[in-house]
Scaffold this motif. Sequence first.
Motif, PDB file in Angstrom:
ATOM      1  N   PHE A 229      54.981  23.577  39.548  1.00 33.41           N
ATOM      2  CA  PHE A 229      55.758  24.744  39.136  1.00 33.41           C
ATOM      3  C   PHE A 229      55.783  25.850  40.190  1.00 33.41           C
ATOM      4  CE2 PHE A 229      54.756  22.866  34.940  1.00 33.41           C
ATOM      5  CZ  PHE A 229      56.033  22.836  34.397  1.00 33.41           C
ATOM      6  N   GLY A 230      54.842  25.807  41.139  1.00 29.61           N
ATOM      7  CA  GLY A 230      54.819  26.819  42.185  1.00 29.61           C
ATOM      8  C   GLY A 230      54.333  28.176  41.734  1.00 29.61           C
ATOM      9  N   ARG A 231      53.509  28.219  40.702  1.00 29.77           N
ATOM     10  CA  ARG A 231      52.952  29.493  40.229  1.00 29.77           C
ATOM     11  C   ARG A 231      51.577  29.236  39.629  1.00 29.77           C
ATOM     12  NH1 ARG A 231      53.880  29.190  34.791  1.00 29.77           N
ATOM     13  NH2 ARG A 231      55.605  27.850  34.149  1.00 29.77           N
ATOM     14  N   SER A 232      50.837  30.337  39.397  1.00 29.31           N
ATOM     15  CA  SER A 232      49.451  30.220  38.939  1.00 29.31           C
ATOM     16  C   SER A 232      49.174  30.992  37.656  1.00 29.31           C
ATOM     17  CB  SER A 232      48.500  30.732  40.037  1.00 29.31           C
ATOM     18  OG  SER A 232      48.673  30.027  41.236  1.00 29.31           O
ATOM     19  N   ASP A 233      50.222  31.447  36.966  1.00 30.12           N
ATOM     20  CA  ASP A 233      50.031  32.338  35.826  1.00 30.12           C
ATOM     21  C   ASP A 233      49.846  31.604  34.502  1.00 30.12           C
ATOM     22  OD1 ASP A 233      52.618  31.372  35.775  1.00 30.12           O
ATOM     23  OD2 ASP A 233      53.529  33.273  35.145  1.00 30.12           O
ATOM     24  N   PHE A 234      49.318  30.405  34.538  1.00 26.03           N
ATOM     25  CA  PHE A 234      49.097  29.641  33.308  1.00 26.03           C
ATOM     26  C   PHE A 234      47.925  30.240  32.530  1.00 26.03           C
ATOM     27  CE2 PHE A 234      50.715  26.844  36.618  1.00 26.03           C
ATOM     28  CZ  PHE A 234      51.861  26.363  36.016  1.00 26.03           C
ATOM     29  N   ARG A 235      48.002  30.132  31.209  1.00 23.38           N
ATOM     30  CA  ARG A 235      46.897  30.532  30.340  1.00 23.38           C
ATOM     31  C   ARG A 235      46.468  29.311  29.542  1.00 23.38           C
ATOM     32  NH1 ARG A 235      47.982  34.801  26.310  1.00 23.38           N
ATOM     33  NH2 ARG A 235      49.972  33.726  26.046  1.00 23.38           N
ATOM     34  N   GLY A 236      45.171  29.161  29.367  1.00 21.61           N
ATOM     35  CA  GLY A 236      44.747  28.022  28.562  1.00 21.61           C
ATOM     36  C   GLY A 236      43.288  27.691  28.706  1.00 21.61           C
ATOM     37  N   LEU A 237      42.981  26.438  28.347  1.00 21.41           N
ATOM     38  CA  LEU A 237      41.610  25.950  28.307  1.00 21.41           C
ATOM     39  C   LEU A 237      41.502  24.625  29.047  1.00 21.41           C
ATOM     40  CD1 LEU A 237      40.908  26.411  24.461  1.00 21.41           C
ATOM     41  CD2 LEU A 237      40.337  28.025  26.300  1.00 21.41           C
ATOM     42  N   GLY A 238      40.391  24.448  29.747  1.00 14.83           N
ATOM     43  CA  GLY A 238      40.021  23.157  30.310  1.00 14.83           C
ATOM     44  C   GLY A 238      38.651  22.793  29.766  1.00 14.83           C
ATOM     45  N   ILE A 239      38.540  21.608  29.185  1.00 14.85           N
ATOM     46  CA  ILE A 239      37.295  21.210  28.517  1.00 14.85           C
ATOM     47  C   ILE A 239      36.834  19.865  29.057  1.00 14.85           C
ATOM     48  CG2 ILE A 239      36.228  20.632  26.295  1.00 14.85           C
ATOM     49  CD1 ILE A 239      38.187  22.529  24.944  1.00 14.85           C
ATOM     50  N   ASP A 240      35.540  19.770  29.357  1.00 14.53           N
ATOM     51  CA  ASP A 240      34.937  18.510  29.771  1.00 14.53           C
ATOM     52  C   ASP A 240      33.480  18.520  29.323  1.00 14.53           C
ATOM     53  OD1 ASP A 240      36.013  16.296  32.058  1.00 14.53           O
ATOM     54  OD2 ASP A 240      33.867  16.273  31.615  1.00 14.53           O
ATOM     55  N   ALA A 241      32.961  17.345  28.975  1.00 16.99           N
ATOM     56  CA  ALA A 241      31.573  17.250  28.500  1.00 16.99           C
ATOM     57  C   ALA A 241      30.569  17.214  29.643  1.00 16.99           C
ATOM     58  CB  ALA A 241      31.406  16.011  27.621  1.00 16.99           C
TER      59      ALA A 241
ATOM     60  N   ILE B 299      42.870  30.116  33.188  1.00 15.03           N
ATOM     61  CA  ILE B 299      42.403  28.912  32.501  1.00 15.03           C
ATOM     62  C   ILE B 299      40.886  28.972  32.372  1.00 15.03           C
ATOM     63  CG2 ILE B 299      42.261  26.396  32.572  1.00 15.03           C
ATOM     64  CD1 ILE B 299      44.945  26.421  34.049  1.00 15.03           C
ATOM     65  N   GLU B 300      40.417  29.026  31.141  1.00 14.63           N
ATOM     66  CA  GLU B 300      38.983  29.104  30.866  1.00 14.63           C
ATOM     67  C   GLU B 300      38.401  27.697  30.782  1.00 14.63           C
ATOM     68  OE1 GLU B 300      35.921  30.667  27.350  1.00 14.63           O
ATOM     69  OE2 GLU B 300      38.078  31.033  27.188  1.00 14.63           O
ATOM     70  N   LEU B 301      37.290  27.478  31.450  1.00 13.82           N
ATOM     71  CA  LEU B 301      36.609  26.186  31.418  1.00 13.82           C
ATOM     72  C   LEU B 301      35.445  26.233  30.439  1.00 13.82           C
ATOM     73  CD1 LEU B 301      36.570  25.303  35.228  1.00 13.82           C
ATOM     74  CD2 LEU B 301      38.148  24.468  33.471  1.00 13.82           C
ATOM     75  N   ILE B 302      35.342  25.186  29.612  1.00 18.54           N
ATOM     76  CA  ILE B 302      34.314  25.138  28.574  1.00 18.54           C
ATOM     77  C   ILE B 302      33.680  23.752  28.585  1.00 18.54           C
ATOM     78  CG2 ILE B 302      33.825  25.410  26.109  1.00 18.54           C
ATOM     79  CD1 ILE B 302      36.403  27.055  25.900  1.00 18.54           C
ATOM     80  N   GLN B 303      32.362  23.713  28.492  1.00 21.87           N
ATOM     81  CA  GLN B 303      31.647  22.439  28.484  1.00 21.87           C
ATOM     82  C   GLN B 303      31.375  21.988  27.056  1.00 21.87           C
ATOM     83  OE1 GLN B 303      27.694  21.989  28.384  1.00 21.87           O
ATOM     84  NE2 GLN B 303      28.004  19.785  28.461  1.00 21.87           N
TER      85      GLN B 303
END
Length: 267
Positions: free
Chosen positions: A98-110, A130-134
Motif C-alpha cells: 500500500f505504500g503507507r504505514s498508518d495501519f492500526r491493529g493487532l499482531g499476536i503470536d504465542a 500495530i500492537e504486538l501481544i504474546q
Amino acid sequence: MAGTWVQWIDRQSWFHSFIRALRLRSLASLFLRIFPLTRTYSSGTRVKVSDLESFFLTDEIFQRQSYRRALELAGDVRTVVDLGCNAGFFCSYLRHYFGRSDFRGLGIDANPAILQKARRNLDLNGLTGIELIQGLVGGTGEHQTQDFFVYASHLGSSQFIQPEEGRTLKGGWTKIEVPVLKAGSLWRSRFGDTPIDLLKVDIEGSEGKLLQSDPGLFQQTKSLVLEWHKWLVKEKELFPVLERLGFNRREALETGKTADLWFFSRN
C-alpha cells in the motif's frame, strides 16, 4: 564491509539455488546469525533476516508475493489483525503493497522470542499503530494458560505436536506455557466497534478452535485470509462455520496436499 557483501550476495539468484541444491541449511543459518541481513524492497520497506526460515519466508512474501492477491481482493485496508504474526513480515508487506504505514491493529503470536523480531521489523517500517501481544488464540477449554510447543526453526510452532505428512521435525520442540487470548475481546477493548478490514490467520492448526471459541472476532471482520492446515483441521470445522458467520469463500490463493491459503469476504 561484511554487511555490504551480504547484501550483494543475497541479490544473486545462484546463491539461493546453491543453498537449496546443496542443502547447506546449517551453514546458512550460522551465517545469518553472525551477519544478519536487512532486505530493502522497491517501496522502501525493510525487513531484518537473522535465520534461514525468515530468509525463505521473506522470499515467499515479498518476491513470490503470496499475499498480493488477497490484498487486491480486500481493497483498501486500514485496520488489521495478524494472528500468527511471526516476525512481522505480513504487516511489513502491507506497508510494501500500500505504500503507507498508518495501519492500526493487532499482531499476536504465542512465541515470545519471535515477537522481539516482529517489533524490530514493524519499527523499521514505522508501523507503530500495530500492537504486538504474546499469547495463544484458539486455545482449548477455558484455561488461562496452556502448553505451547516452539519448534526449533520457529516456523510450525503450535499447540499440537503432530507434524504434517512427510515432514521431519529436526531439532525438536520446546514446551512453554502461554496465556490463552480472545482476539475479539482484545480488539473491542482497544477499538470498540471499528470493523477489521483484514484478518490474517496462520496459526498452525488452531484455526478450527479459533472459530469455535471467538466468533465475535469474525463478526467484526470484513475480509479474511486464512491458512488451512489440513492434517489438523477438518473441512467441516472451517467452511460451514465461516458461512454461518456470513463469509463467502471467494478464492483459493494457494492449494496443496497439506495446506491451503483461502480468501473470504463478508456477504
